[in-house]
Design a protein around this motif. Structure first.
Motif, short mmCIF file in Angstrom:
data_model
loop_
_atom_site.label_atom_id
_atom_site.label_comp_id
_atom_site.label_asym_id
_atom_site.label_seq_id
_atom_site.Cartn_x
_atom_site.Cartn_y
_atom_site.Cartn_z
N UNK A 2 114.44 55.57 -14.46
CA UNK A 2 114.59 55.13 -13.07
C UNK A 2 113.69 53.94 -12.84
N UNK A 3 114.22 52.90 -12.23
CA UNK A 3 113.41 51.73 -11.89
C UNK A 3 112.96 51.83 -10.44
N UNK A 4 111.70 51.53 -10.20
CA UNK A 4 111.19 51.56 -8.83
C UNK A 4 111.89 50.52 -7.96
N UNK A 5 112.50 49.51 -8.60
CA UNK A 5 113.24 48.50 -7.84
C UNK A 5 114.45 49.08 -7.13
N UNK A 6 114.92 50.23 -7.57
CA UNK A 6 116.05 50.87 -6.90
C UNK A 6 115.63 51.41 -5.53
N UNK A 7 114.31 51.51 -5.29
CA UNK A 7 113.79 51.99 -4.01
C UNK A 7 113.16 50.87 -3.17
N UNK A 8 112.61 49.85 -3.86
CA UNK A 8 111.87 48.82 -3.14
C UNK A 8 112.04 47.47 -3.85
N UNK A 9 113.26 47.00 -3.88
CA UNK A 9 113.60 45.75 -4.57
C UNK A 9 112.83 44.56 -4.02
N UNK A 10 112.62 44.53 -2.70
CA UNK A 10 112.09 43.33 -2.05
C UNK A 10 110.66 42.97 -2.47
N UNK A 11 109.93 43.93 -3.05
CA UNK A 11 108.55 43.66 -3.45
C UNK A 11 108.33 43.82 -4.95
N UNK A 12 109.41 44.04 -5.69
CA UNK A 12 109.30 44.38 -7.10
C UNK A 12 109.79 43.27 -8.01
N UNK A 13 109.03 43.02 -9.06
CA UNK A 13 109.45 42.14 -10.16
C UNK A 13 109.71 43.06 -11.35
N UNK A 14 110.95 43.12 -11.80
CA UNK A 14 111.30 43.96 -12.94
C UNK A 14 111.32 43.11 -14.20
N UNK A 15 110.63 43.58 -15.23
CA UNK A 15 110.61 42.88 -16.51
C UNK A 15 111.24 43.77 -17.57
N UNK A 16 112.18 43.20 -18.30
CA UNK A 16 112.84 43.94 -19.36
C UNK A 16 113.15 42.97 -20.50
N UNK A 17 113.88 43.41 -21.49
CA UNK A 17 114.20 42.54 -22.61
C UNK A 17 114.88 43.31 -23.72
N UNK A 18 115.09 42.63 -24.84
CA UNK A 18 115.87 43.19 -25.94
C UNK A 18 115.04 43.56 -27.16
N UNK A 19 113.74 43.33 -27.11
CA UNK A 19 112.89 43.58 -28.28
C UNK A 19 112.96 45.03 -28.74
N UNK A 20 112.86 45.96 -27.82
CA UNK A 20 112.82 47.38 -28.18
C UNK A 20 114.21 48.00 -28.19
N UNK A 21 115.05 47.63 -27.23
CA UNK A 21 116.36 48.27 -27.11
C UNK A 21 117.32 47.86 -28.21
N UNK A 22 117.18 46.62 -28.71
CA UNK A 22 118.11 46.12 -29.73
C UNK A 22 117.39 45.63 -30.99
N UNK A 23 116.13 46.02 -31.12
CA UNK A 23 115.34 45.62 -32.29
C UNK A 23 115.40 44.11 -32.51
#
Length: 384
Positions: A213-234
């Motif tokens: 669960x991403x906290x951005x689903x509750x408070x998008x207006x103050x959240x910076x979400x960081x993600x990427x492909x390093x771990x999920x797709x090696x």
């Protein structure tokens, strides 16, 4: 000329993870449980997309924020996986890995004297950037809370100087995550606070007992979400990350990104598009294998009498060094290498609150896990 170097840079040290890894890298027949690198290859179809990009001369600059097709794919990915709603044209930036996304976020939102709340222990990649901005990292001790950075633990540390709270879940180094209820509680509390949330969710596709669960689903207006492909797709070496933020914030972060790297690697962007579309569920194969390893390692560590919290995600265990061993975590890890040829990361690499622990990565083969844990078990028996 060294006296002319920026003092804040001079005060920064090389990551304790890398420092220890480099120290023991030349040890023969070493079993390494150190680096957080998936031991799976990048999926073949993703590699082929990168090759085709080269063959078709897709080797020029892209839009500063990344190709629109990739930004659309990234938005569709997080929408399908985590119910997040972002506009591809203005609310996502393709970065040079999650590390650059962290850097440009802090450089955009932090000022001299502002404070950033961090759970302790924590991955060492945040604090140096905070300090270079003249801001102050404030670590919150979460060791007695099963490594959970909940509202109850952070509230006493929030001041009028607090500018950002970092939520890195699933966590490196502990593998612990937060539940939907815990995240909602934080979000509800933060609604009337002038504080940003940096949600580092790079391990979001590698969760075991509950869906991320991403906290951005509750408070998008103050959240910076960081993600990427390093771990999920090696794809660690491809250096593709994603930063999601409201348009009012993303437009300023994009300026910093533009002057930092211009744009992410064009060839890697083509491969990333393949990963997020055709390979949308590529992580499932890895996650299934990691889940088996997690059970094996957990049972082995517990049978050795070691104190450890079972991780919810990622591929790490953060293990308490037995009180019978009167060494700091660095010297313990060094002795372990010398006597068993097994390498783990000293807990001190993860802030002062990691002292007394070590991190064990199970992103390696089951054969190496069995062999390494056998040697560790013998070592611990000898210390009693």
């Amino acid at each position: 000329m060294e006296h002319l170097i920026n003092q804040r840079v001079k005060n920064i040290e090389i990551s304790g993870i890398r420092k220890f890894f480099n120290l023991v890298a030349d040890v023969e027949d070493l079993i390494s449980f150190t680096i957080g690198q998936p031991d799976f290859p990048t999926p073949d179809h993703v590699k082929k997309a990168g090759i085709q990009a080269i063959e078709k001369d897709f080797t020029s600059y892209t839009h500063n924020a990344g190709t629109l097709e990739l930004r659309k794919a990234a938005c569709q990915f997080v929408n399908k996986k985590y119910r997040l709603d972002y506009k591809a044209e203005s609310e996502v930036i393709v970065t040079m890995g999650a590390s650059e996304a962290i850097d440009i976020t802090f450089r955009t939102i932090l000022e001299e004297g502002t404070e950033v709340l961090l759970p302790g222990p924590i991955y060492p990649g945040y604090e140096p950037i905070i300090r270079m901005m003249g801001a102050v990292p404030v670590h919150v001790d979460i060791r007695k809370n099963q490594f959970r950075f909940t509202l109850e633990t952070m509230k006493p540390y929030i001041t009028d100087k607090t500018r950002c709270i970092v939520l890195p879940y699933p966590s490196n180094p502990t593998g612990v995550s937060l539940s939907s209820d815990e995240l909602r509680e934080i979000a509800d509390f933060m609604k009337d606070k002038d504080i940003f949330i940096l949600a580092d969710e790079i391990y979001s596709e590698l969760t075991f007992d509950q869906k991320h669960t991403s906290i951005a689903s509750f408070i998008k207006e103050k959240t910076i979400v960081i993600n990427g492909l390093s771990k999920s797709h090696s794809m660690t070496g491809w250096r593709i990350g994603f930063l999601f933020a409201p348009e009012s914030l993303a437009k300023h972060i994009l300026k910093v990104h533009q002057y930092n790297v211009s744009c992410a690697n064009s060839i890697a962007q083509k491969a990333a598009y393949e990963a997020l579309t055709i390979g949308i569920n590529d992580a499932d194969i890895m996650k299934e294998e990691y889940a088996k390893r997690r059970e094996y390692v957990y049972n082995r560590l517990k049978s050795m009498g070691l104190e450890v919290v079972k991780p919810d995600g990622a591929f790490y265990f953060f293990v308490k060094i037995p009180e019978t061993i009167s060494l700091n975590s660095f010297d313990f890890a060094l002795k372990l290498v010398q006597e068993t040829r097994v390498a783990v990361v000293p807990g001190s690499a993860f802030s002062e609150f990691g002292e007394g622990y070590f991190r064990l990565s199970f992103a390696c083969s089951m054969a190496n896990l069995e062999r390494g844990l056998n040697q560790m078990e013998t070592f611990f028996q000898q210390q009693k």
